[in-house]
Design a protein around this motif. Structure first.
Motif, PDB file in Angstrom:
ATOM      1  N   GLY A  95     -11.003  -4.541  -0.046  1.00 39.99           N
ATOM      2  CA  GLY A  95      -9.695  -3.778  -0.241  1.00 39.99           C
ATOM      3  C   GLY A  95      -9.814  -2.150  -0.298  1.00 39.99           C
ATOM      4  O   GLY A  95      -9.188  -1.572   0.401  1.00 39.99           O
ATOM      5  N   TYR A  96     -11.017  -1.993  -1.040  1.00 39.68           N
ATOM      6  CA  TYR A  96     -11.436  -0.550  -1.184  1.00 39.68           C
ATOM      7  C   TYR A  96     -11.775   0.157   0.205  1.00 39.68           C
ATOM      8  O   TYR A  96     -11.322   1.118   0.768  1.00 39.68           O
ATOM      9  CB  TYR A  96     -12.619  -0.041  -2.101  1.00 39.68           C
ATOM     10  N   THR A  97     -12.495  -0.800   0.793  1.00 47.22           N
ATOM     11  CA  THR A  97     -13.132  -0.494   2.313  1.00 47.22           C
ATOM     12  C   THR A  97     -12.008  -0.394   3.259  1.00 47.22           C
ATOM     13  O   THR A  97     -11.862   0.783   4.294  1.00 47.22           O
ATOM     14  CB  THR A  97     -14.157  -1.279   2.926  1.00 47.22           C
ATOM     15  N   ALA A 107      -4.806  12.319   0.643  1.00 51.97           N
ATOM     16  CA  ALA A 107      -5.620  11.438   1.287  1.00 51.97           C
ATOM     17  C   ALA A 107      -6.953  11.704   0.718  1.00 51.97           C
ATOM     18  O   ALA A 107      -7.716  10.690   0.661  1.00 51.97           O
ATOM     19  CB  ALA A 107      -5.521  11.487   2.902  1.00 51.97           C
ATOM     20  N   ILE A 108      -7.301  12.766   0.629  1.00 54.58           N
ATOM     21  CA  ILE A 108      -8.739  13.007   0.299  1.00 54.58           C
ATOM     22  C   ILE A 108      -8.749  12.706  -1.340  1.00 54.58           C
ATOM     23  O   ILE A 108      -9.930  12.356  -1.575  1.00 54.58           O
ATOM     24  CB  ILE A 108      -8.925  14.604   0.513  1.00 54.58           C
ATOM     25  N   GLU A 109      -8.030  13.266  -2.044  1.00 49.41           N
ATOM     26  CA  GLU A 109      -8.189  12.705  -3.235  1.00 49.41           C
ATOM     27  C   GLU A 109      -8.095  11.137  -3.612  1.00 49.41           C
ATOM     28  O   GLU A 109      -9.014  10.808  -4.204  1.00 49.41           O
ATOM     29  CB  GLU A 109      -6.823  13.210  -4.133  1.00 49.41           C
ATOM     30  N   GLU A 110      -7.407  10.485  -2.746  1.00 49.80           N
ATOM     31  CA  GLU A 110      -7.480   8.975  -2.934  1.00 49.80           C
ATOM     32  C   GLU A 110      -9.046   8.476  -2.308  1.00 49.80           C
ATOM     33  O   GLU A 110      -9.400   7.611  -2.958  1.00 49.80           O
ATOM     34  CB  GLU A 110      -6.329   8.469  -2.012  1.00 49.80           C
ATOM     35  N   LEU A 111      -9.218   9.093  -1.408  1.00 44.74           N
ATOM     36  CA  LEU A 111     -10.807   8.714  -0.784  1.00 44.74           C
ATOM     37  C   LEU A 111     -11.696   9.025  -1.892  1.00 44.74           C
ATOM     38  O   LEU A 111     -12.751   8.025  -2.123  1.00 44.74           O
ATOM     39  CB  LEU A 111     -11.030   9.602   0.432  1.00 44.74           C
ATOM     40  N   GLU A 112     -11.626  10.266  -2.515  1.00 43.74           N
ATOM     41  CA  GLU A 112     -12.589  10.610  -3.665  1.00 43.74           C
ATOM     42  C   GLU A 112     -12.662   9.595  -4.581  1.00 43.74           C
ATOM     43  O   GLU A 112     -13.685   9.047  -5.140  1.00 43.74           O
ATOM     44  CB  GLU A 112     -12.425  11.874  -4.188  1.00 43.74           C
ATOM     45  N   ALA A 113     -11.137   9.142  -5.177  1.00 47.05           N
ATOM     46  CA  ALA A 113     -11.050   8.115  -6.171  1.00 47.05           C
ATOM     47  C   ALA A 113     -11.745   6.765  -5.711  1.00 47.05           C
ATOM     48  O   ALA A 113     -12.429   5.917  -6.752  1.00 47.05           O
ATOM     49  CB  ALA A 113      -9.358   7.713  -6.557  1.00 47.05           C
ATOM     50  N   ILE A 114     -11.481   6.364  -4.406  1.00 45.16           N
ATOM     51  CA  ILE A 114     -12.314   5.249  -4.211  1.00 45.16           C
ATOM     52  C   ILE A 114     -13.493   5.155  -4.220  1.00 45.16           C
ATOM     53  O   ILE A 114     -14.130   4.275  -4.652  1.00 45.16           O
ATOM     54  CB  ILE A 114     -11.644   4.886  -2.567  1.00 45.16           C
ATOM     55  N   LEU A 149      -7.114   5.667   5.138  1.00 41.24           N
ATOM     56  CA  LEU A 149      -7.205   7.063   4.925  1.00 41.24           C
ATOM     57  C   LEU A 149      -7.948   8.227   5.875  1.00 41.24           C
ATOM     58  O   LEU A 149      -7.672   9.009   6.153  1.00 41.24           O
ATOM     59  CB  LEU A 149      -7.616   7.390   3.532  1.00 41.24           C
ATOM     60  N   LEU A 150      -9.189   7.492   6.324  1.00 42.54           N
ATOM     61  CA  LEU A 150     -10.009   8.366   6.958  1.00 42.54           C
ATOM     62  C   LEU A 150      -9.505   8.468   8.411  1.00 42.54           C
ATOM     63  O   LEU A 150      -9.530   9.546   8.862  1.00 42.54           O
ATOM     64  CB  LEU A 150     -11.444   7.455   7.212  1.00 42.54           C
ATOM     65  N   LYS A 151      -8.924   7.535   8.985  1.00 39.11           N
ATOM     66  CA  LYS A 151      -8.113   7.590  10.194  1.00 39.11           C
ATOM     67  C   LYS A 151      -6.841   8.740  10.099  1.00 39.11           C
ATOM     68  O   LYS A 151      -6.882   9.379  10.981  1.00 39.11           O
ATOM     69  CB  LYS A 151      -7.482   6.186  10.776  1.00 39.11           C
ATOM     70  N   TYR A 152      -6.072   8.516   9.297  1.00 38.40           N
ATOM     71  CA  TYR A 152      -5.197   9.448   9.003  1.00 38.40           C
ATOM     72  C   TYR A 152      -5.622  11.017   8.824  1.00 38.40           C
ATOM     73  O   TYR A 152      -5.255  11.776   9.344  1.00 38.40           O
ATOM     74  CB  TYR A 152      -4.451   9.339   7.552  1.00 38.40           C
ATOM     75  N   CYS A 153      -6.776  11.174   8.041  1.00 35.59           N
ATOM     76  CA  CYS A 153      -7.402  12.520   8.088  1.00 35.59           C
ATOM     77  C   CYS A 153      -7.859  13.042   9.422  1.00 35.59           C
ATOM     78  O   CYS A 153      -7.719  14.108   9.623  1.00 35.59           O
ATOM     79  CB  CYS A 153      -8.495  12.428   6.941  1.00 35.59           C
ATOM     80  N   MET A 179       0.609  -1.307  -0.052  1.00 33.67           N
ATOM     81  CA  MET A 179      -0.039   0.025  -0.102  1.00 33.67           C
ATOM     82  C   MET A 179       0.792   1.268   0.034  1.00 33.67           C
ATOM     83  O   MET A 179       1.894   1.354   0.640  1.00 33.67           O
ATOM     84  CB  MET A 179      -0.811  -0.092   1.371  1.00 33.67           C
ATOM     85  N   GLU A 180       0.417   2.269  -0.745  1.00 36.08           N
ATOM     86  CA  GLU A 180       1.096   3.475  -0.753  1.00 36.08           C
ATOM     87  C   GLU A 180       1.188   4.193   0.511  1.00 36.08           C
ATOM     88  O   GLU A 180       0.172   4.327   1.181  1.00 36.08           O
ATOM     89  CB  GLU A 180       0.636   4.218  -1.899  1.00 36.08           C
ATOM     90  N   GLU A 181       2.361   4.874   0.771  1.00 37.76           N
ATOM     91  CA  GLU A 181       2.259   5.776   1.779  1.00 37.76           C
ATOM     92  C   GLU A 181       1.521   7.235   1.632  1.00 37.76           C
ATOM     93  O   GLU A 181       1.425   7.586   0.731  1.00 37.76           O
ATOM     94  CB  GLU A 181       3.712   6.196   2.372  1.00 37.76           C
ATOM     95  N   ILE A 182       0.746   7.282   2.788  1.00 40.78           N
ATOM     96  CA  ILE A 182      -0.122   8.530   2.837  1.00 40.78           C
ATOM     97  C   ILE A 182       0.998   9.718   2.948  1.00 40.78           C
ATOM     98  O   ILE A 182       1.662  10.015   4.216  1.00 40.78           O
ATOM     99  CB  ILE A 182      -1.255   8.714   3.797  1.00 40.78           C
ATOM    100  N   LYS A 183       1.013  10.750   2.103  1.00 39.70           N
ATOM    101  CA  LYS A 183       1.955  11.739   2.162  1.00 39.70           C
ATOM    102  C   LYS A 183       1.775  13.096   2.847  1.00 39.70           C
ATOM    103  O   LYS A 183       2.047  14.030   3.389  1.00 39.70           O
ATOM    104  CB  LYS A 183       2.620  12.042   0.985  1.00 39.70           C
ATOM    105  N   SER A 184       0.015  13.279   2.538  1.00 37.69           N
ATOM    106  CA  SER A 184      -0.402  14.785   2.791  1.00 37.69           C
ATOM    107  C   SER A 184      -1.897  14.387   2.935  1.00 37.69           C
ATOM    108  O   SER A 184      -2.710  13.396   2.563  1.00 37.69           O
ATOM    109  CB  SER A 184      -0.217  15.745   1.732  1.00 37.69           C
ATOM    110  N   TYR A 185      -2.551  15.421   3.818  1.00 30.81           N
ATOM    111  CA  TYR A 185      -3.982  15.497   3.799  1.00 30.81           C
ATOM    112  C   TYR A 185      -4.751  15.405   2.639  1.00 30.81           C
ATOM    113  O   TYR A 185      -5.637  14.854   2.258  1.00 30.81           O
ATOM    114  CB  TYR A 185      -4.560  16.523   4.672  1.00 30.81           C
ATOM    115  N   LYS A 186      -4.028  16.547   1.679  1.00 29.70           N
ATOM    116  CA  LYS A 186      -4.828  16.689   0.178  1.00 29.70           C
ATOM    117  C   LYS A 186      -4.719  15.344  -0.520  1.00 29.70           C
ATOM    118  O   LYS A 186      -5.756  14.860  -1.220  1.00 29.70           O
ATOM    119  CB  LYS A 186      -3.894  17.581  -0.422  1.00 29.70           C
TER     120      LYS A 186
END
Length: 64
Positions: free
Chosen positions: A33-35, A10-17, A41-45, A1-8
């Motif tokens: 997997g998506y869930t 994470a949000i973009e990836e969530l929108e894609a999911i 990502l939600l925990k990170y945000c 899994m890709e490391e989360i580098k920023s809030y932005k």
């Protein structure tokens, strides 16, 4: 899994999911997997938002 580098990011990836999950082409095998990734990502945000709020509150207290 890709490391989360920023809030932005994470949000973009969530929108894609969400887009993938809403797609008619999304199969049931992919949902787990998506869930799981969305939860990460939600925990990170949430942590990022709470940390930022604490920093802002601390800064505001210094000026009071």
């Amino acid at each position: 899994m890709e490391e989360i580098k920023s809030y932005k990011q994470a949000i973009e990836e969530l929108e894609a999911i969400v887009g993938k999950m809403q797609s008619p082409e999304c199969d049931i095998d992919s949902l787990s997997g998506y869930t799981a990734r969305a939860l990460t990502l939600l925990k990170y945000c949430k942590e990022k938002l709470l940390k930022t709020e604490q920093e802002v509150q601390k800064t505001l207290q210094e000026f009071s």
